[in-house]
Write an enzyme that holds these catalytic residues in place. Structure first.
Site, PDB file in Angstrom:
ATOM      1  N   SER A   1       0.846  -1.207   0.000  1.00 55.79           N
ATOM      2  CA  SER A   1       0.000   0.000   0.000  1.00 55.79           C
ATOM      3  C   SER A   1       0.874   1.246   0.000  1.00 55.79           C
ATOM      4  O   SER A   1       1.921   1.279   0.667  1.00 55.79           O
ATOM      5  CB  SER A   1      -0.885   0.015   1.249  1.00 55.79           C
ATOM      6  OG  SER A   1      -1.506   1.282   1.381  1.00 55.79           O
TER       7      SER A   1
ATOM      8  N   TYR B   1      -3.167  -1.564   9.710  1.00 56.86           N
ATOM      9  CA  TYR B   1      -3.041  -1.820   8.266  1.00 56.86           C
ATOM     10  C   TYR B   1      -1.670  -1.383   7.755  1.00 56.86           C
ATOM     11  O   TYR B   1      -0.994  -2.127   7.037  1.00 56.86           O
ATOM     12  CB  TYR B   1      -4.163  -1.058   7.558  1.00 56.86           C
ATOM     13  CG  TYR B   1      -4.174  -1.140   6.050  1.00 56.86           C
ATOM     14  CD1 TYR B   1      -4.772  -2.221   5.405  1.00 56.86           C
ATOM     15  CD2 TYR B   1      -3.635  -0.124   5.264  1.00 56.86           C
ATOM     16  CE1 TYR B   1      -4.819  -2.286   4.013  1.00 56.86           C
ATOM     17  CE2 TYR B   1      -3.668  -0.183   3.883  1.00 56.86           C
ATOM     18  CZ  TYR B   1      -4.269  -1.265   3.262  1.00 56.86           C
ATOM     19  OH  TYR B   1      -4.300  -1.322   1.884  1.00 56.86           O
TER      20      TYR B   1
HETATM   21  N1  LIG Z   1      -7.798   0.371  -3.678  1.00 53.82           N
HETATM   22  C1  LIG Z   1      -6.713   1.027  -3.275  1.00 53.82           C
HETATM   23  O1  LIG Z   1      -6.587   2.240  -3.503  1.00 53.82           O
HETATM   24  C2  LIG Z   1      -5.619   0.315  -2.529  1.00 53.82           C
HETATM   25  C3  LIG Z   1      -4.586   1.096  -2.024  1.00 53.82           C
HETATM   26  C4  LIG Z   1      -3.538   0.485  -1.350  1.00 53.82           C
HETATM   27  C5  LIG Z   1      -3.538  -0.892  -1.192  1.00 53.82           C
HETATM   28  N2  LIG Z   1      -4.565  -1.654  -1.684  1.00 53.82           N
HETATM   29  C6  LIG Z   1      -4.449  -3.103  -1.498  1.00 53.82           C
HETATM   30  O2  LIG Z   1      -4.750  -3.756  -2.707  1.00 53.82           O
HETATM   31  C7  LIG Z   1      -5.330  -5.038  -2.436  1.00 53.82           C
HETATM   32  C8  LIG Z   1      -6.665  -5.142  -3.158  1.00 53.82           C
HETATM   33  O3  LIG Z   1      -7.525  -4.116  -2.666  1.00 53.82           O
HETATM   34  P1  LIG Z   1      -8.860  -3.669  -3.411  1.00 53.82           P
HETATM   35  O4  LIG Z   1      -8.928  -2.210  -3.319  1.00 53.82           O
HETATM   36  O5  LIG Z   1      -8.954  -4.364  -4.724  1.00 53.82           O
HETATM   37  O6  LIG Z   1      -9.941  -4.243  -2.354  1.00 53.82           O
HETATM   38  P2  LIG Z   1     -11.281  -5.079  -2.563  1.00 53.82           P
HETATM   39  O7  LIG Z   1     -11.945  -5.047  -1.210  1.00 53.82           O
HETATM   40  O8  LIG Z   1     -12.019  -4.594  -3.739  1.00 53.82           O
HETATM   41  O9  LIG Z   1     -10.735  -6.560  -2.842  1.00 53.82           O
HETATM   42  C9  LIG Z   1     -10.098  -7.296  -1.838  1.00 53.82           C
HETATM   43  C10 LIG Z   1     -10.328  -8.769  -2.106  1.00 53.82           C
HETATM   44  O10 LIG Z   1      -9.630  -9.511  -1.071  1.00 53.82           O
HETATM   45  C11 LIG Z   1     -10.509 -10.519  -0.584  1.00 53.82           C
HETATM   46  N3  LIG Z   1     -10.152 -10.850   0.795  1.00 53.82           N
HETATM   47  C12 LIG Z   1     -10.256 -10.054   1.884  1.00 53.82           C
HETATM   48  N4  LIG Z   1      -9.898 -10.725   2.982  1.00 53.82           N
HETATM   49  C13 LIG Z   1      -9.548 -11.973   2.574  1.00 53.82           C
HETATM   50  C14 LIG Z   1      -9.098 -13.136   3.242  1.00 53.82           C
HETATM   51  N5  LIG Z   1      -8.940 -13.158   4.578  1.00 53.82           N
HETATM   52  N6  LIG Z   1      -8.827 -14.252   2.514  1.00 53.82           N
HETATM   53  C15 LIG Z   1      -8.995 -14.253   1.171  1.00 53.82           C
HETATM   54  N7  LIG Z   1      -9.451 -13.191   0.487  1.00 53.82           N
HETATM   55  C16 LIG Z   1      -9.717 -12.066   1.188  1.00 53.82           C
HETATM   56  C17 LIG Z   1     -11.898  -9.903  -0.675  1.00 53.82           C
HETATM   57  O11 LIG Z   1     -12.905 -10.924  -0.643  1.00 53.82           O
HETATM   58  C18 LIG Z   1     -11.812  -9.175  -1.999  1.00 53.82           C
HETATM   59  O12 LIG Z   1     -12.171 -10.013  -3.079  1.00 53.82           O
HETATM   60  C19 LIG Z   1      -5.475  -5.124  -0.917  1.00 53.82           C
HETATM   61  O13 LIG Z   1      -4.376  -5.855  -0.397  1.00 53.82           O
HETATM   62  C20 LIG Z   1      -5.419  -3.677  -0.477  1.00 53.82           C
HETATM   63  O14 LIG Z   1      -4.954  -3.554   0.840  1.00 53.82           O
HETATM   64  C21 LIG Z   1      -5.604  -1.074  -2.335  1.00 53.82           C
END
Ligand SMILES: NC(=O)c1ccc[n+]([C@@H]2O[C@H](COP(=O)([O-])OP(=O)(O)OC[C@H]3O[C@@H](n4cnc5c(N)ncnc54)[C@H](O)[C@@H]3O)[C@@H](O)[C@H]2O)c1
Length: 235
Positions: free
Chosen positions: A125, A138
């Site tokens: 992140s 986090y």
């Molecule tokens: N969207 C952003 O701007 C952003 C920024 C920084 C980091 N991230 C990171 O990117 C990754 C994806 O995030 P996103 O925005 O696509 O989120 P999202 O919530 O759209 O997708 C996350 C996915 O992870 C799955 N998940 C959650 N907990 C789980 C578990 N215990 N076991 C298996 N699957 C699990 C969920 O079911 C979901 O399908 C994450 O690691 C998040 O921390 C996202």
């Protein structure tokens, strides 16, 4: 054909990575807490549960053979003022975002070592560049993931395996939209676009393109790197 597993492939960034890697010709299994119902290569597992991972990996290996690409994209956020954060909440965030990567990597690594080739990409992140109020658990977990990435790269380089991290910043996914709805972003997504040098929100495809490159043969000399994809919000 190269077989890959993408955790969190059921939504957002993970889903974008699955689509891109399949378009590039890889066979890609999704491992997710809530996998898409209509995908033949989607498996249900909680990444914090080694028993569930082992069961899913048995099915994935039966379907695809050895897995030599692992993308750890599953993650969950928690906004909570530190003084109100319980140890149980802290632990769950570390369990999913950091321990989940430990369990997945342990489960997939034997296939990579056997093949003498592998690619691991960890989605951390951009909050690890800057810190983020109300997200101490986090950010701690994701910073741990960056450190893990660097150390594992040094261990696994001689075995033909690269390990890199992508810390995304401000990507338009259900996670980001949920945060906007709850007014946790310090402004709307549109407000943030005005503070983003490239003047747009990021897309899952932006992360997927970087991930596809890191998995390619062209990136064989890149390991232990933290490759920011954030529109210039963090430099
Ligand atoms: N969207 C952003 O701007 C952003 C920024 C920084 C980091 N991230 C990171 O990117 C990754 C994806 O995030 P996103 O925005 O696509 O989120 P999202 O919530 O759209 O997708 C996350 C996915 O992870 C799955 N998940 C959650 N907990 C789980 C578990 N215990 N076991 C298996 N699957 C699990 C969920 O079911 C979901 O399908 C994450 O690691 C998040 O921390 C996202």
């Amino acid at each position: 054909m190269t077989a890959a597993v993408v955790t969190g492939g059921g939504s957002g960034i993970g889903q974008g990575i699955v689509e891109r890697l399949r378009a590039d010709g890889l066979q890609v299994a999704i491992l997710d807490l809530v996998p898409p119902a209509d995908d033949k290569l989607a498996y249900t597992a909680d990444v914090s549960r080694p028993d569930q991972i082992d069961a899913a990996m048995s099915e994935i290996r039966a379907a695809l053979g050895p897995v030599t690409v692992l993308v750890n994209a599953a993650g969950m956020e928690k906004y909570r003022r530190f003084k109100n954060l319980s140890f149980e909440e802290w632990q769950r965030i570390i369990d999913v975002n950091l321990h989940g990567v430990f369990h997945m990597t342990q489960a997939v690594l034997p296939d990579m070592l056997e093949a003498g080739w592998g690619r691991i990409v960890n989605i951390s992140s951009s909050s690890t560049h800057s810190g983020q109020p109300f997200m101490s658990a986090y950010v701690a977990a994701k910073s741990g993931l960056n450190g893990f990435t660097k150390s594992l790269a040094l261990e696994l380089g001689p075995s033909g395996i690269t390990v890199n991290a992508i810390p995304p910043g401000f990507i338009d996914t259900p996670m980001l939209r949920r945060s906007e709805e709850k007014q946790l972003l310090g402004g709307t997504i549109a407000d943030h676009v005005q503070r983003t040098p490239v003047r747009r929100v990021g897309r899952p495809a932006d992360i997927a393109a970087t991930c596809a490159f890191l998995i390619s043969e062209d990136a064989g000399y890149i390991t232990g790197q933290i490759i920011g994809v954030n529109g210039g919000r963090n430099t």
